[in-house]
Write a protein that holds these residues in place. Structure first.
Motif, PDB file in Angstrom:
ATOM      1  N   SER A  22       0.849  -1.138  -0.343  1.00 14.71           N
ATOM      2  CA  SER A  22      -0.017   0.377  -0.187  1.00 14.71           C
ATOM      3  C   SER A  22       1.160   1.536  -0.008  1.00 14.71           C
ATOM      4  CB  SER A  22      -1.125  -0.123   1.147  1.00 14.71           C
ATOM      5  OG  SER A  22      -1.587  -0.920   0.773  1.00 14.71           O
ATOM      6  N   ASP A  46      -5.949   2.149   1.204  1.00 14.08           N
ATOM      7  CA  ASP A  46      -7.061   1.507   2.454  1.00 14.08           C
ATOM      8  C   ASP A  46      -7.858   2.621   2.680  1.00 14.08           C
ATOM      9  OD1 ASP A  46      -4.992  -0.379   2.292  1.00 14.08           O
ATOM     10  OD2 ASP A  46      -3.652  -0.188   3.588  1.00 14.08           O
ATOM     11  N   THR A  57      -4.241  -3.745   4.604  1.00 12.71           N
ATOM     12  CA  THR A  57      -5.168  -3.834   3.751  1.00 12.71           C
ATOM     13  C   THR A  57      -6.347  -4.599   3.694  1.00 12.71           C
ATOM     14  OG1 THR A  57      -3.383  -3.006   2.539  1.00 12.71           O
ATOM     15  CG2 THR A  57      -5.444  -3.721   0.933  1.00 12.71           C
ATOM     16  N   ASP A  76      -4.030  -2.640  -5.567  1.00 10.68           N
ATOM     17  CA  ASP A  76      -3.880  -2.461  -4.101  1.00 10.68           C
ATOM     18  C   ASP A  76      -4.923  -3.959  -3.933  1.00 10.68           C
ATOM     19  OD1 ASP A  76      -2.126  -3.149  -2.271  1.00 10.68           O
ATOM     20  OD2 ASP A  76      -2.873  -1.353  -1.356  1.00 10.68           O
ATOM     21  N   THR A  77      -4.099  -5.049  -3.074  1.00 10.12           N
ATOM     22  CA  THR A  77      -4.169  -5.978  -2.926  1.00 10.12           C
ATOM     23  C   THR A  77      -3.942  -6.314  -1.391  1.00 10.12           C
ATOM     24  OG1 THR A  77      -2.149  -7.752  -3.568  1.00 10.12           O
ATOM     25  CG2 THR A  77      -4.140  -7.358  -4.899  1.00 10.12           C
TER      26      THR A  77
HETATM   27 MG    MG Z   1      -1.170  -2.848   2.216  1.00 11.25          MG
END
Ligand code: MG
Ligand code: GDP
Length: 605
Positions: A22, A46, A57, A76-77
């Motif tokens: 992130s 986030d 996240t 983003d994961t």
């Molecule tokens: Mg993250």
């Protein structure tokens, strides 16, 4: 001029938890001027309150950036094992992945599992080592490890600092030059894959889509192939990361469509959207199997709702909240259930304990639902004497009498632990006390990979916390369900002040039942607030009481208001108090506050 579409790059950042995904996304947002400097708070993507609170996240987060004439769609994961389903869905929407490794930590369990998922999707994978602003003494080795893992040479590994931004531009340029553009097919009929969704009070269900073929415009009609539901495209666009409208979405693009649908059940993640049926369905996602179950009940006093008439409407509100939440958490499973003590509720199914806790917090934070959660359980397979078909039991209150049971099975996982060598013996001991089997050790550069089989029930209890504490945080783990194995189980029942609390019942490995019963009784004694009368705490198993404790009565100093030396008056008051106690005991209708349920199954208390 280059054909439109060839300037699109769709990619994800994958990594073990805390390796800096992130934060790297922040630097990309900054570099591409997608979010202005003064708005860019750390881990900007986030966006959920919970994510900020926990510093992790939970959801995948798509965002579109423009850079040097390219359109970059980044997703983003999350990194935690419970949210792997989010990762795998994001992977299905892109062509490339940045595999990020914390230079201090090196390759960890989720590095390997996420890499595996990315390979299965045939993605172009770019390796990067993060946190080079820190003093990483064996950086050359770390580079070599990652290069070996990716079957490439060390000059292909990008060294970055997501904190300072060092080399982040190089990494982004590498994404542009190495990740292929999506296959563009504008002439074919419109087809898009739904990879996520959420509910909007005004625009109804918002579906997050990857357009595979064709094109869709505002105002056109669409159909959902699974539910056959039809709707108009009220609006559509891309993510910045908030929703930003535009005129159309074309083959190869990632964006969202507002459907106006008010019934969340009509839209399913993994489904194909088209303009007309019939159409060939896109390969969706394998539905994740929930492996941790718990009952969720409205706490007395009900939800913080504006609805005046409690009861029915609150329960309806609860159901609606769950179906809305499911839109944004497609791994969530729920079905109604009843409890004598707790009333009407739902049995929810999760991918793991963190998923459970996060869901409970989301239901509270986003929907104002104050809930009692029963003791979590894994699904058990039970074969009954007079019945041939095996039954899956996800609720201890449905547990058959022991004389009815022919045999039972419990789910096991295949686990992978990565650890520095010095913690090996402590970890092996932990695996053994957790009933682990088939233990193997392999070396991974200067560390070890331990693989083993373990009952899931042991894993969800406190395996992760124990592993972290015995390895000073250095060991990481990943697991997947491997199947069911025969076992001997027993049900523990909790009886408080003479009343059975089904919500506290649990199924437990037979040999651990007595010990668990004793610690459960003690734990309840510690957590349950003192009442005006003594409360007997009993745990029943094998048809008898196997553990008992007594919680002493709350001592109200009733004489506090009486000063002076009138001893007889004092005695009188005390006597009255004792009578009162007896009366209270007779009418005892003990209420167990929701926090108690929570604390009883959380290890830290
Ligand atoms: Mg993250
Ligand atoms: N020193 C240093 N810390 C970093 C760097 N990148 C991320 N971090 C820190 O690592 C932690 C985890 O970062 P985060 O981006 O949330 O990781 P994620 O779980 O992979 O998304 C945070 O405390 C970040 O500030 C870096 O390049 N250098």
């Amino acid at each position: 001029m280059e054909e439109k579409g060839k300037n699109i790059r769709n990619f994800v950042i994958i990594a073990h938890i805390d390796h800096g995904k992130s934060t790297l996304a922040d630097r990309f947002l900054e570099l591409t001027k997608t979010v202005s400097q003064n708005k860019l708070t750390p881990q900007y993507l986030d966006g959920m309150n919970l994510e900020k609170e926990h510093g992790i996240t939970i959801k995948m987060h798509p965002v579109q950036m423009n850079y040097n004439g390219f359109i970059l769609n980044l997703i983003d994961t999350p990194g935690h094992v419970d949210f792997t389903y989010e990762v795998s869905r994001a992977l299905a929407a892109v062509e490339g992945a940045i595999l990020l490794v914390d230079g201090m930590q090196g390759i960890q369990a989720q590095t390997l599992s996420n890499l595996q998922l990315a390979k299965e999707q045939n993605l172009k994978i770019i390796g990067a080592i993060n946190k080079i602003d820190l003093d990483i003494h064996d950086l050359e080795n770390k580079k070599k490890e990652l290069a070996d893992l990716l079957d490439t040479t060390i000059d292909n590994i990008v060294l970055i600092s997501a904190k300072t931004g060092k080399n982040v531009d190089l990494l982004l340029k590498k994404v542009i030059s190495e990740v292929s553009h999506p296959i563009i097919n504008k002439e074919l009929p419109f087809r898009a894959l739904i990879f996520d969704s959420h509910y909007d009070d005004y625009k109804g269900v918002i579906a997050y889509i990857r357009v595979v073929e064709g094109e869709i415009k505002k105002g056109e009609k669409i159909v959902f192939t699974a539910s056959k539901a039809k709707s108009d495209v009220l609006d559509l666009g891309y993510f910045i990361p908030e929703l930003k409208s535009k005129e159309n979405l074309k083959s190869g693009e990632i964006g969202w469509v507002a459907t106006g649908l008010k019934d969340p059940g009509l839209v399913r993640v993994g489904d194909t959207i088209a303009k007309k049926l019939p159409i060939e369905i896109l390969p969706g996602y394998e539905e994740p199997k929930p492996m941790v179950f718990a009952g969720f009940y409205l706490a007395k006093g009900g939800p913080v709702s504006l609805v005046k008439k409690k009861g029915e409407q609150d329960f309806e509100n609860f159901r609606y909240s769950l179906s809305q939440l499911k839109l944004n958490d497609s791994a969530l499973y729920f079905t109604p259930e009843n409890s004598e003590v707790l009333g009407r509720g739902y049995r929810l199914g999760f991918l793991g304990m963190l998923h459970l806790k996060i869901t409970q917090e989301r239901l509270k934070g986003e929907y104002g639902l104050n809930l009692i959660v029963t003791h979590p359980t894994v699904p058990y397979k039970v074969l009954l004497k007079e019945n041939e078909a095996a039954k899956i039991i996800t609720n201890p209150s449905e547990w058959p009498r022991s004389d009815q049971i022919l045999s039972c099975e419990e789910p096991w996982v295949k686990m992978e632990i990565i650890t520095p060598t010095e913690y090996l013996s402590a970890i092996l001991k932990l695996i053994n006390t957790s009933r682990g089997e088939d233990i193997n050790t392999l070396s991974l550069f200067d560390r070890l990979i331990i693989t083993c089989q373990i009952p899931l029930e042991e894993v969800i209890k406190d395996f992760y916390d124990n592993l972290k504490s015995i390895s000073s945080g250095y060991a990481s783990l990943n697991y997947e369900i491997s199947g069911y194995k025969k076992t001997q189980l027993e049900k523990l029942e909790v009886i408080l002040a003479g009343k059975t609390f089904e919500g506290l019942s649990r199924i437990i490995f037979e040999k651990k039942a007595e010990r668990e019963a004793r610690s459960l009784a003690l734990k309840i004694k510690e957590i349950l607030p003192h009442q005006n009368y003594p409360v007997s705490i009993q745990v029943k198993a094998f048809g008898r009481i196997v553990a008992r404790e007594t919680l002493s009565a709350l001592k109200k100093d009733v004489t506090a208001g009486l000063y002076g030396g009138d001893i007889t008056r004092k005695m009188k008051v005390l006597k009255r108090q004792q009578k009162g106690k007896k009366r209270l005991l007779d009418q005892a209708n003990l209420q167990v506050p929701p926090e108690v349920f929570l604390k009883i199954f959380s290890k830290s208390n």
